[in-house]
Design a protein around this motif. Structure first.
Motif, PDB file in Angstrom:
ATOM      1  N   HIS A 276      24.768  26.562  24.292  1.00 40.70           N
ATOM      2  CA  HIS A 276      25.000  25.186  24.242  1.00 40.70           C
ATOM      3  C   HIS A 276      23.477  24.308  24.240  1.00 40.70           C
ATOM      4  N   TRP A 277      23.661  23.457  23.116  1.00 38.76           N
ATOM      5  CA  TRP A 277      22.480  22.679  22.963  1.00 38.76           C
ATOM      6  C   TRP A 277      22.765  20.994  23.169  1.00 38.76           C
ATOM      7  N   HIS A 278      21.806  20.470  23.825  1.00 38.02           N
ATOM      8  CA  HIS A 278      21.949  19.133  23.989  1.00 38.02           C
ATOM      9  C   HIS A 278      20.804  18.271  23.004  1.00 38.02           C
ATOM     10  N   PHE A 279      21.736  17.254  22.448  1.00 38.87           N
ATOM     11  CA  PHE A 279      20.622  16.540  21.538  1.00 38.87           C
ATOM     12  C   PHE A 279      20.560  15.107  21.957  1.00 38.87           C
ATOM     13  N   SER A 280      19.594  14.485  21.616  1.00 38.86           N
ATOM     14  CA  SER A 280      19.258  12.964  21.716  1.00 38.86           C
ATOM     15  C   SER A 280      18.448  12.530  20.579  1.00 38.86           C
ATOM     16  N   VAL A 281      18.388  11.460  20.319  1.00 38.70           N
ATOM     17  CA  VAL A 281      17.584  10.876  19.087  1.00 38.70           C
ATOM     18  C   VAL A 281      16.861   9.725  19.426  1.00 38.70           C
ATOM     19  N   GLN A 282      15.698   9.691  19.123  1.00 38.56           N
ATOM     20  CA  GLN A 282      15.050   8.334  19.519  1.00 38.56           C
ATOM     21  C   GLN A 282      14.410   7.579  18.048  1.00 38.56           C
ATOM     22  N   ARG A 283      14.297   6.299  18.216  1.00 36.59           N
ATOM     23  CA  ARG A 283      13.687   5.735  16.768  1.00 36.59           C
ATOM     24  C   ARG A 283      12.340   5.243  17.218  1.00 36.59           C
ATOM     25  N   SER A 284      11.278   5.749  16.585  1.00 35.91           N
ATOM     26  CA  SER A 284       9.864   5.309  16.903  1.00 35.91           C
ATOM     27  C   SER A 284       9.543   4.040  16.532  1.00 35.91           C
ATOM     28  N   GLY A 285       8.593   3.823  17.519  1.00 35.34           N
ATOM     29  CA  GLY A 285       8.243   2.297  17.430  1.00 35.34           C
ATOM     30  C   GLY A 285       9.051   1.200  18.006  1.00 35.34           C
ATOM     31  N   GLU A 286       9.962   1.600  18.689  1.00 36.70           N
ATOM     32  CA  GLU A 286      10.626   0.656  19.251  1.00 36.70           C
ATOM     33  C   GLU A 286      10.684   0.371  20.899  1.00 36.70           C
ATOM     34  N   ALA A 287      10.854  -1.072  21.342  1.00 37.12           N
ATOM     35  CA  ALA A 287      10.511  -1.217  22.630  1.00 37.12           C
ATOM     36  C   ALA A 287      11.526  -0.329  23.681  1.00 37.12           C
ATOM     37  N   TRP A 288      12.783  -0.080  22.838  1.00 37.95           N
ATOM     38  CA  TRP A 288      13.858   0.695  23.744  1.00 37.95           C
ATOM     39  C   TRP A 288      14.144   1.795  22.501  1.00 37.95           C
ATOM     40  N   PRO A 289      13.639   2.967  22.657  1.00 40.77           N
ATOM     41  CA  PRO A 289      13.677   3.756  21.563  1.00 40.77           C
ATOM     42  C   PRO A 289      15.207   4.739  21.550  1.00 40.77           C
ATOM     43  N   HIS A 290      15.790   4.346  22.546  1.00 40.67           N
ATOM     44  CA  HIS A 290      16.955   5.353  22.585  1.00 40.67           C
ATOM     45  C   HIS A 290      18.209   5.074  21.647  1.00 40.67           C
ATOM     46  N   LEU A 291      18.367   5.951  20.731  1.00 40.67           N
ATOM     47  CA  LEU A 291      19.288   5.682  19.700  1.00 40.67           C
ATOM     48  C   LEU A 291      20.650   5.584  20.236  1.00 40.67           C
ATOM     49  N   PHE A 292      21.034   6.388  21.255  1.00 45.37           N
ATOM     50  CA  PHE A 292      22.590   6.550  21.825  1.00 45.37           C
ATOM     51  C   PHE A 292      22.894   5.715  22.812  1.00 45.37           C
ATOM     52  N   ALA A 293      22.061   4.998  23.380  1.00 42.09           N
ATOM     53  CA  ALA A 293      22.586   4.007  24.540  1.00 42.09           C
ATOM     54  C   ALA A 293      21.888   2.756  24.516  1.00 42.09           C
ATOM     55  N   THR A 294      22.379   1.800  24.908  1.00 40.71           N
ATOM     56  CA  THR A 294      21.954   0.513  24.894  1.00 40.71           C
ATOM     57  C   THR A 294      20.994   0.254  26.100  1.00 40.71           C
ATOM     58  N   PRO A 295      20.094  -0.820  26.678  1.00 40.53           N
ATOM     59  CA  PRO A 295      19.656  -0.938  27.828  1.00 40.53           C
ATOM     60  C   PRO A 295      20.354  -0.759  29.049  1.00 40.53           C
ATOM     61  N   GLN A 296      21.672  -1.405  28.637  1.00 42.61           N
ATOM     62  CA  GLN A 296      22.380  -1.674  29.774  1.00 42.61           C
ATOM     63  C   GLN A 296      23.375  -0.275  30.132  1.00 42.61           C
ATOM     64  N   GLY A 297      23.034   0.788  29.201  1.00 46.98           N
ATOM     65  CA  GLY A 297      23.553   2.222  29.525  1.00 46.98           C
ATOM     66  C   GLY A 297      24.808   2.453  28.925  1.00 46.98           C
ATOM     67  N   ALA A 298      25.407   1.459  27.873  1.00 43.00           N
ATOM     68  CA  ALA A 298      26.591   1.735  27.166  1.00 43.00           C
ATOM     69  C   ALA A 298      26.317   2.657  25.913  1.00 43.00           C
ATOM     70  N   SER A 299      27.232   3.399  25.414  1.00 44.51           N
ATOM     71  CA  SER A 299      27.127   4.234  24.242  1.00 44.51           C
ATOM     72  C   SER A 299      27.026   3.318  23.055  1.00 44.51           C
ATOM     73  N   THR A 300      26.295   3.789  22.090  1.00 44.47           N
ATOM     74  CA  THR A 300      26.131   2.850  20.626  1.00 44.47           C
ATOM     75  C   THR A 300      27.017   3.358  19.807  1.00 44.47           C
ATOM     76  N   SER A 301      27.143   2.502  18.534  1.00 45.23           N
ATOM     77  CA  SER A 301      27.899   3.105  17.585  1.00 45.23           C
ATOM     78  C   SER A 301      27.035   4.149  16.910  1.00 45.23           C
ATOM     79  N   ALA A 302      25.723   4.069  17.077  1.00 46.56           N
ATOM     80  CA  ALA A 302      24.841   5.122  16.498  1.00 46.56           C
ATOM     81  C   ALA A 302      25.404   6.605  16.884  1.00 46.56           C
ATOM     82  N   LEU A 303      25.683   6.617  18.117  1.00 48.53           N
ATOM     83  CA  LEU A 303      26.217   7.906  18.836  1.00 48.53           C
ATOM     84  C   LEU A 303      27.504   8.384  18.269  1.00 48.53           C
ATOM     85  N   MET A 304      28.528   7.389  18.130  1.00 51.23           N
ATOM     86  CA  MET A 304      29.732   7.568  17.413  1.00 51.23           C
ATOM     87  C   MET A 304      29.477   7.959  16.041  1.00 51.23           C
TER      88      MET A 304
END
Length: 465
Positions: A276-304
């Motif tokens: 099994h492989w776990h994948f996360s994606v980050q966006r370079s140069g962003e204050a909040w780089p985590h593409l799959f979640a908002t700073p409040q901890g909700a899943s994003t449309s990008a994850l969907m």
């Protein structure tokens, strides 16, 4: 096809590194479609002067059992079995565990020849699973993205025994004279785990020498089965880690008198072997780089969108995630092995699971690959599928019945891979066509036997998958 991203070698850096360590020889390892490390050991001076070493191009046409589809030669591969150049990746140079004055390095092929199938010159790197992964990673970088991946790898510790009905498999005895073998699944048993501490101590020490980032291990949910976890890292480094780990586990188990097997379904009445492989994606140069979640901890449309991409191309990718006929025993006779391309929050029965996590840890777990899958192709395909979903901005299908059913056989999966345009785009026509031809050759070889499971699966895959 995605542009070729050539591997480069700093010859002076190679010379300085090898001369400073004083190693006398270097093991040049090349990863093909199998789990077998192919290559040769060459004197250090020869490696430096040649900037690598020569290997025959036939290597990429070879099946797990050493056969090859002959119609590939003169079509995709050179007719005369010509050589290619194995170029070392200096980032992977390390002392070879247990060998004094010897180093090991992972290589990629270079060299060109004319292909009658494509009516153009083919570069040897187009056939390399590792090079395919580097191309997909480069595509992420071109969009300002980077991925982090972490594998969980299961394996069986086994022994072969001669019986009245021929060779049979049984659970490993930790050492001669050790306590009785496991008679039933002892899931999460610390007592059974302690029997194999010498093996795991040697395995972890060798992994540390190769900078393989192992985390914990445990007895898993099948008879004599264990799981080893890895810390997250960059895709290429983690695929290298799994490629090297499988070989280390087999070699060290042999020294301890038993087998470490990554075959997908050694026992029909037990759960299969997963990778099994776990994948996360980050966006370079962003204050909040985590593409799959908002700073409040909700899943994003990008994850969907990412999950929708995984779903859309799962049928074709199953030929990579389940590369042998035995691998489909794991799917058809499933025990928490998904049969549909579904997804769910913290659902271990789903193909694509979103584990419970904080925002920075939000990720998607691909639960489809078996322990016999090629790590480079598995990570390359998953990243490509997710990127296709991000770019298309589709929404995933939620339910078991809405999500497409996965192939139930290797021939069905190979046909789906042949027809998948997105996977062909990122992996390349030569690699896909060669892979499909080799796997069909293995399937035909197996089907010609009177007892395919005993004569092919258990004879070859237990030690080679």
């Amino acid at each position: 096809m995605a542009d070729i991203v050539p591997l480069t070698l700093d010859s002076e850096a190679l010379r300085a590194e090898l001369e400073s360590t004083g190693v006398r020889s270097v093991e040049c390892a090349l990863g093909d479609f199998t789990a077998i490390a192919r290559g040769k050991i060459v004197p250090t001076a020869d490696l430096i002067s040649a900037g690598g070493c020569k290997m025959p191009s036939v290597l990429f046409g070879m099946s797990t059992t050493g056969g090859a589809p002959m119609d590939l030669f003169g079509s995709v591969l050179p007719k005369g079995y010509g050589d290619m150049h194995a170029l070392p990746d200096l980032a992977t140079l390390a002392p070879r565990p247990g060998r004094r004055n010897e180093a090991t390095v992972i290589c990629e092929p270079t060299g060109r020849w004319f292909s009658s199938r494509y009516e153009r010159e083919v570069d040897a790197s187009e056939l390399s699973p590792r090079a395919a992964l580097r191309r997909v990673v480069a595509a992420y970088e071109s969009q300002g993205l980077e991925a982090s991946v972490a594998p969980e790898l299961e394996m069986f510790l086994l022994q072969r025994e001669e019986g009245g009905d021929g060779i049979r498999l049984c659970g490993a005895r930790a050492r001669p004279g050790a306590p009785a073998r496991e008679a039933a699944c002892e899931q999460y048993s610390l007592e059974r785990l302690a029997h194999f501490e010498p093996f795991f101590d040697d395995l972890y020490a060798a992994a540390e020498a190769l900078t393989i980032p192992l985390a914990g291990y445990q007895h898993e949910a099948a008879f004599t089965q264990y799981e080893v976890n890895f810390y997250p890292g960059k895709p290429l480094a983690m695929a290298d880690a799994v490629f090297r780990f499988k070989r280390l586990a087999r070699e060290i188990a042999a020294r301890h008198g038993f087998l470490a097997s990554f075959a997908a379904k050694p026992f029909l009445d037990q759960p299969g072997t997963g990778m099994h492989w776990h994948f996360s994606v980050q966006r370079s140069g962003e204050a909040w780089p985590h593409l799959f979640a908002t700073p409040q901890g909700a899943s994003t449309s990008a994850l969907m969108h990412y999950i929708a991409g995984l779903q859309s191309h799962a049928r074709g990718a199953m030929a990579i995630f389940a590369p042998y006929d035995m691998a489909f025993d794991r799917i058809v006779m499933n025990d928490a092995s998904p049969t549909h391309a579904n997804w769910g929050d913290d659902d271990r029965h789903a193909a694509f699971r979103i584990p419970a996590s904080s925002g920075p840890g939000r990720r998607v777990e691909n639960r489809l690959p078996g322990g016999d899958a090629n790590p480079y192709l598995t990570v390359a395909a998953t990243l490509a599928m997710g990127l296709a979903g991000l770019n298309a901005e589709r929404l995933p299908l939620a339910g078991q019945h809405e999500a497409s059913a996965l192939p139930r056989s290797l021939p069905e999966a190979l046909a789906a891979l042949e027809a998948d345009g997105a996977l062909r785009k990122w992996l390349g026509d030569p690699l896909v066509d060669l892979y499909v031809a080799v796997k069909r050759h293995e399937h035909a070889e197996r089907q010609a036997l009177a007892d395919p499971r005993r004569e092919w699966d258990l004879n070859h895959l237990i030690e080679l998958a």
